[in-house]
Design a protein around this motif. Sequence first.
Motif: not given
Length: 99
Positions: A29-31, A36-42, A46-48, A93-95
């Motif tokens: 989560t952001v905490q 960050l996750f947007g559509c959650r379907s690829g 957003t989660c690149l 992992l690096r955003k």
Amino acid sequence: MSTVRIEFPGTRFAAQELPARACLPLHLTVQNSPLLFGCRSGLCGTCLIEVEGEGDVAEPPSAEEIEALDIYAPGNAKARLACQLVPLGAMRLRKIDSA
């Protein structure tokens, strides 16, 4: 149940211990992560992320993820969509920002 360690180098976020094969959008989560996750379907990018080192994932990218990565991170062999990863072992992992 086995766990995997997910690290976020270069950020203020502490490493997270998650169940192996965890669905990252359900646990991060952001905490507790910079992701960050947007559509959650690829699809949205957003989660690149970049997987640093030899992150251990269950499967290589699907054809759909490869197509999205060609758009959001062309030529970046380390790029993945975090919503599509299935972690089997420790990962760093690096955003990265999509264009």
